[in-house]
Design a protein around this motif. Structure first.
Motif, PDB file in Angstrom:
ATOM      1  N   GLU A  88       0.843  -1.184   0.000  1.00  0.00           N
ATOM      2  CA  GLU A  88       0.000   0.000   0.000  1.00  0.00           C
ATOM      3  C   GLU A  88       0.883   1.240   0.000  1.00  0.00           C
ATOM      4  OE1 GLU A  88      -3.364   0.467  -0.002  1.00  0.00           O
ATOM      5  OE2 GLU A  88      -3.781  -1.694  -0.201  1.00  0.00           O
ATOM      6  N   LEU A  89       0.737   2.069  -1.027  1.00  0.00           N
ATOM      7  CA  LEU A  89       1.513   3.302  -1.124  1.00  0.00           C
ATOM      8  C   LEU A  89       0.596   4.503  -0.940  1.00  0.00           C
ATOM      9  CD1 LEU A  89       3.872   2.665  -4.195  1.00  0.00           C
ATOM     10  CD2 LEU A  89       4.262   2.092  -1.780  1.00  0.00           C
ATOM     11  N   PRO A 103      15.348  -8.329   0.760  1.00  0.00           N
ATOM     12  CA  PRO A 103      16.308  -7.617  -0.098  1.00  0.00           C
ATOM     13  C   PRO A 103      15.595  -6.799  -1.174  1.00  0.00           C
ATOM     14  CG  PRO A 103      17.047  -9.852   0.301  1.00  0.00           C
ATOM     15  CD  PRO A 103      15.661  -9.769   0.865  1.00  0.00           C
ATOM     16  N   THR A 104      15.984  -5.549  -1.277  1.00  0.00           N
ATOM     17  CA  THR A 104      15.343  -4.606  -2.187  1.00  0.00           C
ATOM     18  C   THR A 104      16.423  -3.867  -2.962  1.00  0.00           C
ATOM     19  OG1 THR A 104      13.472  -4.322  -0.677  1.00  0.00           O
ATOM     20  CG2 THR A 104      13.819  -2.593  -2.312  1.00  0.00           C
ATOM     21  N   GLU A 130       3.682   1.146   2.934  1.00  0.00           N
ATOM     22  CA  GLU A 130       4.145  -0.106   3.519  1.00  0.00           C
ATOM     23  C   GLU A 130       5.511  -0.514   2.973  1.00  0.00           C
ATOM     24  OE1 GLU A 130       0.189  -2.731   4.513  1.00  0.00           O
ATOM     25  OE2 GLU A 130       0.977  -2.838   2.469  1.00  0.00           O
ATOM     26  N   THR A 131       6.107  -1.487   3.642  1.00  0.00           N
ATOM     27  CA  THR A 131       7.344  -2.072   3.152  1.00  0.00           C
ATOM     28  C   THR A 131       7.359  -3.555   3.490  1.00  0.00           C
ATOM     29  OG1 THR A 131       9.745  -1.772   3.060  1.00  0.00           O
ATOM     30  CG2 THR A 131       8.747  -1.753   5.233  1.00  0.00           C
ATOM     31  N   THR A 167      12.451  -0.445   9.615  1.00  0.00           N
ATOM     32  CA  THR A 167      12.720  -1.460   8.599  1.00  0.00           C
ATOM     33  C   THR A 167      12.743  -0.850   7.208  1.00  0.00           C
ATOM     34  OG1 THR A 167      11.713  -3.199   9.943  1.00  0.00           O
ATOM     35  CG2 THR A 167      11.893  -3.610   7.571  1.00  0.00           C
ATOM     36  N   GLY A 168      11.779   0.025   6.933  1.00  0.00           N
ATOM     37  CA  GLY A 168      11.752   0.682   5.625  1.00  0.00           C
ATOM     38  C   GLY A 168      13.003   1.484   5.356  1.00  0.00           C
TER      39      GLY A 168
END
Length: 266
Positions: free
Chosen positions: A10-11, A67-68, A62-63, A179-180
């Motif tokens: 969700e952005l 790994p991103t 959200e995040t 975390t994000g």
């Protein structure tokens, strides 16, 4: 403020301005939110339709703790444009947002009429430093990084004369999801967009703060050297968060640049 599901996340986003006008999409800095552009947008009022959103793991977006890569952040923006039915958009990004914009503009050059990159880099060593910053955020929260970060983000003169603005920025930074923030730090540590710069075909405005210790003008010059249609503006009395510290100058340069690009495509 509306939210939309993009690639399972969700952005939070905000779309404003006259329907039918060219769209300008803004991508925010690490540790900031879409509100960082508040003082710049009035300069574009009536001329453009503006899209802002919170990068995953920031503000109301959200995040996932996995790994991103910067390409994933670019994919979020692509997905947002697609979901909103926006085929073409001028892209504007600062710091992490500028990295996101570089990745998107190089991957889908046909849908990007112009690019504006502020206080950013195509490569920002070292991975160890970014991993250490991520570890601090995970274990202690972003509040443990606030003092050092704001000292890099703004000149001492601005911090002294604009304490209320500094407090607002600090509050948004310390409430950033730990975390994000960490996931995005790790993505920056692995990033190397230098080979992609030559694939950015659109006219590109690169802006740097003369007093920016995080992404100094030399990094902006490296970006310009890799993009065929790039021009560089170095702002005096400015550190990293140009859109806040020098919103007047940023808005003026951005409006003039976008007006030229709009005229070229008329």
């Amino acid at each position: 403020m509306p939210q939309i599901a993009i690639r399972g996340l969700e952005l939070r986003y905000r779309l404003e301005g006259p329907e039918g006008a060219p769209v300008v999409a803004f991508s925010n800095s690490l540790g900031a939110t879409l509100e960082m552009w508040d003082a710049v947008l009035p300069m574009l009022a009536g001329r453009f339709r503006t899209l802002r959103y919170d990068t995953r793991g920031h503000g109301g977006s959200e995040t996932r703790d996995r790994p991103t890569e910067i390409a994933d952040l670019a994919g979020d923006l692509t997905g947002l444009l697609d979901a909103l039915g926006i085929d073409r958009a001028h892209l504007v990004g600062l710091s992490l947002g500028g990295m996101t914009v570089q990745a998107l503009a190089s991957a889908e050059p046909e849908r990007i009429p112009s690019v504006t990159l502020m206080a950013t880099a195509a490569h920002l060593p070292s991975p160890q430093m970014w991993n250490e910053r991520a570890a601090t955020a995970r274990s202690q929260g972003t509040g443990a990084l606030a003092d050092a970060t704001l000292a890099r983000w703004f000149t001492a003169a601005f911090a002294e004369c604009a304490p209320e603005a500094m407090q607002i920025v600090r509050e948004r930074f310390v409430t950033c999801d730990r975390t994000g923030y960490a996931v995005c730090c790790e993505a920056i540590g692995r990033m190397d967009l230098r080979p992609a710069l030559s694939r950015i075909a659109a006219p590109t405005l690169v802006m740097a703060g003369r007093d920016d210790p995080s992404t100094p003008p030399a990094m902006a010059e490296e970006i310009c050297a890799g993009i065929a249609q790039a021009e560089l503006v170095v702002l005096p009395r400015a550190a990293h968060l140009l859109a806040i510290e020098r919103a007047d100058a940023v808005g003026s340069y951005l409006r003039a640049f976008l007006d030229r690009c709009k005229a070229a495509h008329a």
